[in-house]
Design a protein around this motif. Structure first.
Motif, PDB file in Angstrom:
ATOM      1  N   ILE A  10       1.092   7.723  -7.737  1.00 38.11           N
ATOM      2  CA  ILE A  10       0.160   7.751  -8.862  1.00 38.11           C
ATOM      3  C   ILE A  10      -0.698   9.009  -8.732  1.00 38.11           C
ATOM      4  O   ILE A  10      -1.313   9.245  -7.693  1.00 38.11           O
ATOM      5  N   THR A  37      -6.690   4.111 -13.147  1.00 35.29           N
ATOM      6  CA  THR A  37      -6.830   3.613 -11.777  1.00 35.29           C
ATOM      7  C   THR A  37      -8.065   4.230 -11.131  1.00 35.29           C
ATOM      8  O   THR A  37      -8.603   5.237 -11.617  1.00 35.29           O
ATOM      9  N   LYS A  61       1.798   7.173 -13.328  1.00 30.84           N
ATOM     10  CA  LYS A  61       2.605   6.541 -12.292  1.00 30.84           C
ATOM     11  C   LYS A  61       4.030   7.054 -12.448  1.00 30.84           C
ATOM     12  O   LYS A  61       4.654   6.853 -13.481  1.00 30.84           O
ATOM     13  N   GLU A 137      -4.595   3.982  -3.015  1.00 29.49           N
ATOM     14  CA  GLU A 137      -4.094   3.388  -4.252  1.00 29.49           C
ATOM     15  C   GLU A 137      -4.901   2.136  -4.579  1.00 29.49           C
ATOM     16  O   GLU A 137      -5.220   1.339  -3.701  1.00 29.49           O
ATOM     17  N   PHE A 140      -3.372  -0.288 -10.763  1.00 32.32           N
ATOM     18  CA  PHE A 140      -2.993   0.616 -11.846  1.00 32.32           C
ATOM     19  C   PHE A 140      -2.843  -0.224 -13.098  1.00 32.32           C
ATOM     20  O   PHE A 140      -2.049  -1.164 -13.137  1.00 32.32           O
TER      21      PHE A 140
END
Length: 165
Positions: A10, A37, A61, A137, A140
């Protein structure tokens, strides 16, 4: 798709429309999704994110075939299509939602991203240091349907992304 050797990353580098359009043509990329995100709000909308109040980034992504490309090549391309030296800005787009960031989900991605950032800095192609964040991360959230493949459906739409030499 289950028989492919796939992975994903991402990335955030300004408006997601232009990044998606350029990465869709990259050898080995098999799927792209634009979304949000890195922020605090659950299920943010475009209007939430564009306010700059959620700390989400417009992000892409990328799902890729590891037999046809690798994360290092994708990240080098990422640094060719946006300006990684501007904090919270790409072109006319200003705010944390337009920051340059790589959202890593494991130590291997973090090591590769750190190595690529170092390599890019040594190339001395930019007028300042790379300020791209390495962030863990987070959830998302897919952007609204009209944002997916936006420039494919709206070829005269806005983009501040282009391939730099």
């Amino acid at each position: 798709m289950s028989d492919l050797n796939t992975d994903y990353i991402i990335l955030a580098g300004g408006c997601f429309w232009g990044m998606e359009q350029l990465f869709q043509k990259f050898e080995g990329v098999i799927d792209t999704d634009v979304g949000y995100t890195g922020g605090q709000l659950v299920n943010p909308t475009y209007n939430d994110v564009k306010s700059g109040m959620t700390n989400h980034a417009e992000a892409l992504k990328l799902t890729f075939d590891k037999d046809r490309t690798d994360l290092g090549k994708l990240l080098h391309f990422f640094f060719k299509i946006h300006d990684p030296t501007t904090v919270n800005r790409q072109g006319n787009d200003i705010g944390t939602q337009y920051r340059s960031a790589i959202f890593v989900r494991n130590e291997e991605q973090k090591e590769i991203a750190s190595k690529v950032i170092s390599e890019v800095e040594k190339l001395d192609r930019f007028n300042g240091p790379v300020v791209t964040n390495l962030e863990d991360e987070r959830e998302f959230y897919l952007a609204e349907d009209f944002h997916q493949d936006y420039l494919l459906h709206n070829p005269t739409g806005y983009t501040c992304h282009f391939i730099r030499k």
